[in-house]
Design a protein around this motif. Structure first.
Motif, short mmCIF file in Angstrom:
data_model
loop_
_atom_site.label_atom_id
_atom_site.label_comp_id
_atom_site.label_asym_id
_atom_site.label_seq_id
_atom_site.Cartn_x
_atom_site.Cartn_y
_atom_site.Cartn_z
N PHE A 19 0.82 -1.21 0.00
CA PHE A 19 0.00 0.00 0.00
C PHE A 19 0.85 1.26 0.00
CE2 PHE A 19 -2.47 3.18 2.39
CZ PHE A 19 -3.60 3.24 1.60
N SER A 20 1.80 1.31 0.95
CA SER A 20 2.60 2.53 1.02
C SER A 20 3.48 2.65 -0.22
CB SER A 20 3.45 2.52 2.29
OG SER A 20 4.45 1.54 2.18
N VAL A 49 -8.31 2.67 -3.73
CA VAL A 49 -6.93 2.93 -4.14
C VAL A 49 -6.87 3.11 -5.65
CG1 VAL A 49 -4.64 1.91 -4.32
CG2 VAL A 49 -5.89 1.79 -2.18
N ALA A 91 -4.83 7.89 2.13
CA ALA A 91 -3.97 6.80 2.58
C ALA A 91 -3.97 6.73 4.09
CB ALA A 91 -2.55 7.01 2.05
N ALA A 119 1.68 7.76 3.93
CA ALA A 119 1.24 6.50 3.33
C ALA A 119 1.76 5.31 4.11
CB ALA A 119 1.70 6.42 1.88
N LEU A 138 1.51 3.87 -3.24
CA LEU A 138 1.25 5.30 -3.12
C LEU A 138 2.52 6.11 -3.28
CD1 LEU A 138 -1.54 5.11 -0.52
CD2 LEU A 138 -1.64 6.45 -2.60
#
Lengths: 530, 525
Positions: free
Chosen positions: B86-87, B352, B267, B134, B90
């Protein structure tokens, strides 16, 4: 029965349907990339691509196996496997003639109607319109259908906004917003249908899987059907969702009006058949009384409003509302004759109304007006034009021997068995159609011509050539509609069989072939299945 | 480990995990240093190139890291910062956003009289803040990221201070931003008071392990966190700053504000909601649904009322935030654990996907505005900046640019074969999957309403010269028809990039769908 494998393409393995969609797209791209210095090339080149599509469509009709009620020329490619969406196309007797109509009408109007300015984007948009419409008619994936259904909006919007008449921007925006509002709900309903109606093996948007599975609960199916139906009824359009149509038709350039009438309106009725009856049989039966009512209201309302119009093009537009109402009645009468008649009426309406829009456009080119009271006695100045107009008008009225008669008659006969009252009311619409068209004809073509009327030039050779296919089709399909019927009939039967199986509605037996001498037959019938 | 005598137990640092942030901050500081030591003012292209290189390096590093450990997240600094799919996804987005903003700003800096090195340094600093947000796994770290992002942005807007509108914009953003930070901090305090931890996974573990009575302290904390982040993402009713700030800020900065700053806010929202307080979804999901309703409706309705294109885009950006919230709020009503992971996965991944797609559309749209703004200003400096009436005949003067803008606007409206369509589909799918029907239906209706707003702009552009949809209007009469003539090349490049992403993802969304699905695994599991 509904197996995908059974319906492999007859004839060669050439992906005919994909080509029908992709050839116009390729044409549009090539036209768009033409050098700015050669705008004169755009229309001939575009017409060529559109005509290739038309030729392929005729080949499709030629190779089509009329005895096979299932989907033919099926082509399926994985597109977005994560969501169970695939590029799945196929054609059956219901969609075949609509595909042919689309693919033939677009090259004709491209070649025959002068856009007056910016031929390059105009041609590209027309080609995209052809591709999108064909795509919508052959899509067997809910998602693909939705995409095509939406994509059609964009070229039409730009055609109206870019090449239309005075009120074009209002009309274009109204058209876009109305249709998009309908399809907004459609998207939610499609997603809900796929999420809730997919088999356990995973989510799918495949029309056949969902329709044959019938896994939706009763209330869910009804809700989804309502959302589908609203989207399609806007497109048809039925009263009271029709107000975009007169504006769009009147303000659109001639070619736009022709395609709008011949093709785009059919997306609504086709959708009701393919995604209403087939996907939600029980819900269709449940909603049928309402739908039949709005159909008949459309017939009468459209006819009366048409009679009041002062603008010839607006009159033709309202006559569309009336004709399309007939088709809705036919579809929700649930007899093989009425459904078959509905499909045939879709094609015939495309031919006669398309030609009427062409004729009105040609008159406007000459006189710069469409106001009925500014025209008179055109007959003496332009006899050939008047002759063609008469023939097409009579076909639109539904005079026996011309194409308009076949569909309307089948609808009325077929509907009488299940919806006698509505059928009788709708039948008066036929009389009203004669009334408004003949009255308009009388005012425009008869009477003492003014100076301007006397100078109205007759049809040129090019215009005659443009109109010729419509005239030939109107006469040929009026005299000998059998090829049309042969292909439609098995598909309509199969659809109703499926409908009967899941809805509990008893389709009355009417004897085998859809021939006109069975008007008196009456079986056990049941008003609406409850 | 037995006899550690020092008072401060310094946490182990995994430098490789922190590389993206280090690159961003290092480049920012380096640029400032070089600019102040250089004997003459650095030419603008130096900062632009450095910024682009830094953005690209950040994105590439993150991509490599994702390839290394994407499925098995690594955390560092005592679990205060986590580097997972995820981070990293982003981070890639932030890198791309930096590159595009730098490209667009390159030609606009002179017009706004902004000093290039300062602009670049602030941009990179704010990007570092976004990346921290994020990946933050601790409320304090999250707050630090939020503040570095925000403070850099306040100054970034104020850099164009020669314009009164920019000054007003910066001031407004600063005051309201500070206000929301206070809410956020108070929320942190309450959550800490209730759970005894500021670590997100710690909070999640604590709540998961215990069956508790309704804990009003915790609920109030969650509510305050929602308020704070709601300000950042401009969700209604915390949106009042957005239209004014977006309108007043220089267009390249507005694009960055609307895309990257918003993405970072979302985020953080995802981490807080889905990592820390997922167990309380019964409490926060209805709030999110309410926010989504309001945001969608207000954004769309206000967008059609605007006669200024930039302001219209500001409101449309609010309505896009509503769509993202639709995705976030799509929590299965019966949150049994199994269903939770399935439904929750769809919910976050669709959001997302939406964020990524929307970021490119917003960056591209504001890039177009930046170019148009320059032209309009040079023709008539006094008239109101982006009045719709001034777009009349734009398609004649700049056919290619108008076409690109049309694509971006139609994509925002959600027309098929554009990325915006799949984005809308994704959140609708997630919401329906969670057995919500009213919200997706309302969302689609508002999509139609906003489509009208976009169509007005398209119509105006394709209208003949001088005639405009609205009464009066100032015809920007310049007959010369230039296809490319004196368009800033860097902006053209940025716009093409945005259009390319929009169209390619529109036709082949599968890859990005998979990425966003992979990315959220570590959050919802």
């Amino acid at each position: 029965m509904g197996s995908l494998l059974a319906a492999s393409g007859s004839g060669s393995d050439f992906p005919l349907l994909n080509a029908l969609i992709l050839v116009p797209v390729a044409g549009a791209l090539i036209v768009a990339l033409l050098p700015r210095s050669r705008p004169d090339l755009a229309r001939p080149l575009g017409t060529l691509f559109a005509a290739i599509g038309g030729a392929l469509a005729l080949a499709l009709a030629w190779q089509f196996d009329a005895a096979d009620a299932g989907f033919q020329f099926v082509s399926q490619q994985s597109w977005i496997p994560a969501l169970g969406i695939s590029w799945h196309v196929g054609v059956d007797g219901i969609s075949l003639w609509l595909v042919v109509l689309t693919s033939v009408v677009v090259p004709i109007v491209l070649a025959g109607v002068d856009p007056h300015h910016d031929p390059k984007p105009y041609t590209a948009w027309m080609l995209l319109l052809q591709a999108g419409s064909v795509g919508a008619f052959v899509a067997l994936d809910l998602f693909l259908f939705f995409v095509m259904f939406e994509v059609v909006l964009v070229p039409m919007y730009f055609l109206i906004a870019g090449w239309g008449y005075e009120g074009r921007r209002y009309a274009a925006t109204k058209f876009f917003i109305y249709t998009m509002a309908g399809s907004a709900l459609l998207l939610v309903a499609i997603v809900a249908t796929a999420v809730l109606g997919s088999p356990d093996s995973g989510i799918t948007f495949d029309l056949q899987t969902l329709a044959e599975g019938q896994l939706l609960g009763e209330n869910t199916a009804r809700l989804c059907f309502v959302a589908f139906a609203i989207a399609f009824l806007v497109k048809v359009p039925v009263v009271p969702l029709h107000t975009w149509l007169p504006d769009a038709h009147t303000e659109a350039p001639t070619a736009g009006s022709v395609v709008l009438a011949a093709v785009l309106l059919k997306l609504g009725t086709y959708g009701l058949l393919r995604f209403g009856l087939y996907l939600f049989p029980e819900a269709s039966d449940w909603a049928a009384p309402v739908l039949v009512t709005v159909g008949v209201v459309g017939v009468i309302w459209g006819a009366i409003t048409a009679a009041m119009q002062r603008d010839l093009k607006r009159l033709v537009a309202y006559s569309s509302v009336a004709h399309m109402g007939f088709i809705v009645l036919g579809i929700f009468a649930f007899t093989a004759q009425a459904v078959g008649g509905g499909v045939i009426q879709m094609v015939n309406h495309g031919i006669s109304t398309g030609a009427l829009f062409l004729l009105v456009g040609m008159l406007y080119e000459r006189r710069n007006t469409r106001q009925i009271d500014e025209l008179a006695g055109i007959q003496s100045a332009a006899p050939v034009y008047a002759g063609v107009f008469t023939l097409i008008m009579l076909s639109s009225v539904g005079v026996p021997g011309l194409n308009g008669f076949v569909g309307e008659f089948l609808i009325l006969i077929g509907s009488f068995d299940t919806r006698p009252v509505w059928t009788i009311i709708a039948a008066t619409g036929v009389i009203l159609a004669a009334l408004y068209l003949l009255w308009a004809y009388q005012r425009v073509f008869h009477g003492p011509p003014a100076a301007a009327d006397r100078q109205t030039a007759d049809l040129r050779r090019g215009e005659l050539l443009t109109l010729a296919p419509f005239v030939i089709a109107a006469v040929a399909l009026g005299v000998y509609p059998k090829p049309l019927l042969n292909a439609v009939e098995p598909a309509a039967d199969k659809l109703l069989e499926h409908f009967e199986e899941y809805s509990g509605f008893e389709v009355p037996e009417l004897g085998d072939p859809v021939v006109v001498d069975h008007g008196d037959s009456s079986g056990e019938h049941d008003e609406d299945g409850h | 480990m037995a006899q550690v005598e020092i008072a401060f137990d310094a946490p182990a640092v995994d430098w490789w995990v922190l590389t993206p942030q280090i690159i961003l901050v290092g480049a920012a500081l380096g640029l400032l240093l070089a600019a102040s030591l250089a004997p003459r003012a650095l030419p603008g292209w130096v900062s632009t190139i450095v910024t682009i290189a830094t953005g690209a390096a950040t994105a590439i590093t993150a991509a490599v890291q994702w390839n290394d450990w994407g499925s098995a997240p690594r955390s560092t600094l005592k679990d205060a910062f986590v580097s997972d799919g995820f981070s990293l996804l982003l981070t890639v987005l932030v890198g791309a956003g930096v590159v595009m903003t730098a490209l667009v700003a390159h030609s606009a800096l002179d017009r706004y009289e902004m000093a290039p090195p300062e602009f670049a340094a602030l941009l990179l600093a704010s990007a570092a803040g976004a990346v921290v947000m994020a990946g933050a796994n601790d409320l304090i770290v999250l707050f630090l990221g939020l503040e570095s992002l925000s403070i850099a942005l306040y100054v970034l807007i104020a850099l164009a201070g020669r314009r009164a509108s920019a000054r007003e914009s910066a001031m407004k953003y600063f005051v309201l931003g500070a206000f929301s930070s206070a809410f956020f901090l108070y929320g942190i305090a309450l959550v800490y008071g209730s759970t005894g931890s500021t670590n997100l996974s710690g909070i999640g573990g604590f709540l998961f392990g215990s069956i508790r009575e309704t804990d009003y302290l915790l609920l109030a904390g969650i509510a305050l966190l929602l308020v704070g982040l709601g300000f950042k993402v401009a969700a209604v009713p915390f949106h009042f700053w957005a239209p004014d700030v977006y309108e007043g800020a220089p267009s390249p900065v507005t694009g960055y504000l609307a895309s990257i700053a918003k993405a970072a806010g979302f985020a953080a929202l995802a981490r807080v909601l889905y990592v820390a307080v997922a167990e309380q979804s019964i409490a926060w999901a209805p709030i999110l649904i309410g926010l989504a309703f309001a945001t969608l409706a207000v954004g769309a309705v206000m967008a059609i009322c605007q006669n200024d294109v930039k302001r219209m885009l500001a409101y449309s950006s609010i309505s896009h935030a509503g769509f993202v919230l639709v995705g976030f709020s799509a929590v299965p009503a019966t949150s049994g654990l199994v269903q939770w992971t399935e439904g929750g996965g769809d919910a976050v991944s669709s959001s997302v996907f939406y964020l990524i797609v929307y970021s490119f559309m917003a960056l591209g749209s504001f890039a177009v505005l930046s170019v148009v703004g320059a032209e309009l200003q040079s023709s008539e400096p006094d008239a109101s900046a982006h009045a719709l009436s001034r777009y009349g005949g734009f398609a004649r003067r700049r056919p290619v640019l108008a076409l690109a803008f049309t694509v971006l606007l139609l994509a925002q409206a959600g027309v098929p074969f554009t990325a915006g369509f799949w984005a809308k589909l994704g959140v609708i799918l997630a919401a329906v999957d969670a057995r919500g029907y009213v919200l997706p239906a309302v969302a689609m209706v508002t999509a139609v309403v906003s489509a009208f707003a976009y169509l007005r702009v398209v119509l105006a552009m394709y209208a003949p010269e001088g005639s405009s949809e609205d009464e009066g209007g100032t015809p920007t009469a310049r007959a010369s028809r230039q296809r490319w003539g004196n368009l800033p090349l860097t902006s053209v490049f940025a716009i093409s990039l945005a259009v390319a992403v929009t169209v390619v993802v529109g036709v082949l969304p599968q890859t990005l769908l998979e990425w966003s699905r992979d990315a959220i695994l570590s959050i919802v599991l």
